[in-house]
Design a protein around this motif. Structure first.
Motif, short mmCIF file in Angstrom:
data_model
loop_
_atom_site.label_atom_id
_atom_site.label_comp_id
_atom_site.label_asym_id
_atom_site.label_seq_id
_atom_site.Cartn_x
_atom_site.Cartn_y
_atom_site.Cartn_z
N SER A 1 0.64 -1.23 0.02
CA SER A 1 0.06 -0.17 0.05
C SER A 1 0.77 0.97 -0.05
CB SER A 1 -0.74 -0.18 1.22
OG SER A 1 -1.99 -1.05 0.86
N ASP B 1 -5.76 -1.07 -4.96
CA ASP B 1 -5.12 -1.90 -3.59
C ASP B 1 -5.96 -2.84 -3.20
OD1 ASP B 1 -3.63 -2.15 -1.44
OD2 ASP B 1 -3.62 -0.13 -0.81
N GLU B 2 -5.91 -4.10 -3.44
CA GLU B 2 -6.46 -5.10 -3.08
C GLU B 2 -7.90 -4.87 -3.10
OE1 GLU B 2 -5.26 -7.34 0.46
OE2 GLU B 2 -3.30 -6.25 0.67
#
Ligand SMILES: Nc1ncnc2c1ncn2[C@@H]1O[C@H](COP(=O)(O)OP(=O)(O)O)[C@@H](O)[C@H]1O
Ligand SMILES: [Mg+2]
Lengths: 291, 252
Positions: free
Chosen positions: B46, B158-159
């Motif tokens: 991240s 991000d995920e």
């Protein structure tokens, strides 16, 4: 597209009729529960009274209060004797309510933008917040002399006091709300090209609304305290003025009717704010409904 | 258009003596490339993405996007957040047109495009819904739509499917494959799911923690267009075995 789409969660689905009936009866039950206590107290008070009063004449019984209120509200003045307690109730309520509305509006106009600014900008916080925190312990009653000195025995003195009283909870709760905005909402807005002003207006303000409403409800309550206090001392009309005046001439029935009236209009104005809140914060309501 | 270059980039949170989340990262993403960043939680994925998005300043090194140093967030890099991060008081439609609106794009320009994108992500019937009224998968579709409507030169994800159930995740992966095969935008996709990384990406970059570094860069040569059927092919399994060995080695 072969993507499977999940159904949205049901929210307020149309209730079947049996459900509706149950809802209504549970509503009625809660209303009944709500009036049970005041009704019991009124009945006890009535029964405890002798010759229409309690505590040696200080507390007229409910039937006397009711009779006095009816004349205060609906009576027509006869002859030359201009009684202040005949047919003047609505006028008094309007005087007070109108002052609260003005003072409250002013408090919102100043408190909300200032709160957003303090919550958002460290500089604004450093410059303004200490002053607010230091003036806050001064109760509105302590502002009375200055208010009278500046505005005299006039309408705006009351409005001024209401504004001061309502301002603190509004500004403090707004600050809190503006400070607690979720970081990713701001990041998402920046990523989409929002400038500083857009972020204040379109992210920070709506995100702070739940706490702003908390401030508004507390502020409005203080606004009613302020209007009664200032009318008792510094203005010659409204529910607060009548309250003190009636006490002076020994009309305790009017004093009590006046107190009940303050309770009612205060309750009503709070209810209006709650309705507004439910409408404005629909997204919040659904959120708590779902979780 | 859409090239990303990390040149000896480091990031330390909390000044000197703080957490060193990224250590001397050299890393490129070419135009139109789909790169998956794979690694255990806490390894700095991240952080890397947030530097690129302009959400956090970097501590050392140079980070450029199309040759320009990144200084702040902007609509040229569309970010898709893990929990979608939609604005809960706005309807699906208002969330999707937020970008064009604040950028001052005329309604006539963005309206048709927003409508089309919402149809592509399967939300044509939900324009007026509020985010709370949607399932997690639908919310993430909105998160993707609001970014696509800005036509960014890079997508940073991000995920994005990390919080979804297995089945919804599969359908979202398929949606992303279809959308990307059409647009061919540069994508940086952060994940800790090996299957997801192989299925979607042209390259899988494996990250390790302490210090946060990219230790392996593996080209995924599976042919395009891909679909969920690729998940069970022998070639896929070969890549998976290789990356698992890589990650196990990194964990020691
Ligand atoms: N804002 C922050 N302040 C301090 N430390 C942070 C912050 N964000 C992340 N970290 C630390 O940096 C490291 C990498 O975090 P992160 O980039 O979130 O990893 P990942 O996304 O791979 O799980 C972790 O040790 C984390 O605790
Ligand atoms: Mg992460």
């Amino acid at each position: 597209m072969t993507v499977t789409t999940a159904e949205p969660r049901p929210t307020a689905a149309a209730a079947p009729t049996g459900e509706t009936a149950r809802l209504i009866s549970s509503r009625l039950r809660s209303y009944a529960a709500a009036i049970l206590l005041p009704l019991t107290l009124i009945i006890l008070w009535q029964l405890a009274g002798k010759d229409g009063s309690l505590a040696g004449g200080a507390l007229p019984t409910p039937d006397r209060v009711w009779a006095a209120w009816k004349i205060w509200a609906f009576g027509t003045p006869t002859g030359l004797s201009l009684s202040p307690y005949v047919g003047t109730w609505a006028e008094s309520v309007l005087f007070s309510a109108q002052r609260v509305a003005k003072g409250f509006a002013l408090a919102i106009l100043v408190g909300v933008p200032l709160g957003i600014l303090i919550g958002w900008s460290k500089l604004a916080q450093a410059m303004v917040d200490p002053t607010i925190q230091w003036l806050r312990p001064v109760p509105i009653t302590a502002w009375l002399p200055i208010s009278i000195a500046i505005f005299g025995i006039a309408d705006f003195g009351a409005v001024f006091l209401i504004t001061i009283g309502a301002f603190y909870p509004i500004v403090i709760n707004t600050t809190q709300g503006a400070r607690d905005v979720e970081k990713n909402w701001i990041r998402a807005a920046q990523m989409m090209g929002a400038g500083k002003l857009d972020i204040l207006r379109r992210i920070v303000l709506p995100a702070a609304l739940p706490s702003i409403f908390t401030g508004l409800r507390i502020g409005l309550g203080i606004g009613w305290t302020a209007v009664i206090v200032s009318e008792m001392v510094a203005v010659k009309s409204g529910l607060g003025y009548v309250l003190w005046d009636a006490y002076y001439v020994g009309r305790m029935d009017i004093v009590i009717a006046d107190m009940v009236s303050i309770g009612l209009v205060g309750f009503l104005s709070d209810w209006l704010i709650v309705r507004l809140e439910m409408w404005v914060l629909k997204w919040r309501r659904l959120q708590s409904f779902n979780s | 258009m859409g090239t990303i270059t990390f040149n000896a980039v480091s990031k330390t949170y909390g000044g000197a003596g703080g957490v060193r989340a990224l250590d001397n990262v050299d890393f490129q993403i070419g135009e139109g490339e789909f790169v998956a960043l794979l690694g255990p939680s806490g390894c700095g994925k991240s952080t890397l993405l947030n530097l690129l998005a302009g959400f956090e300043p970097l501590s050392e090194g140079v980070l450029t996007f199309d040759g320009r140093t990144i200084s702040k967030p902007g609509p040229d890099r569309g970010v898709v957040f893990q929990e979608a991060a939609l604005l809960p008081w706005l309807s699906v439609w208002e969330n999707v047109v937020f970008g064009p609106k604040v950028q001052g794009t005329p309604r006539a320009v963005y309206e048709a495009k927003a409508r089309e994108i919402l149809t592509i992500v399967g939300l044509e019937k939900f324009h007026e819904a509020l985010p709370v009224q949607l399932s997690g998968g639908m919310r993430q579709r909105v998160g993707i739509a609001r970014v696509l409507v800005m036509e960014p030169r890079a997508l940073l994800m991000d995920e994005p499917f990390g919080a979804l159930d297995a089945q919804t995740r599969l359908s979202m992966q398929q949606l992303l494959l279809e959308v990307w095969q059409r647009l061919k935008t540069t994508v940086l996709f952060v994940t800790h799911d090996i299957d997801e990384a192989i299925l979607l990406a042209d390259r899988v970059c494996v990250m390790t923690a302490r210090p946060g570094r990219i230790t392996r860069d593996i080209p995924i040569t599976l042919p395009r267009p891909r679909s969920l059927d690729d998940l069970t092919t022998a070639d896929f399994t070969r890549f998976k075995a290789m990356i698992m060995a890589e990650m196990r080695a990194g964990a020691h």
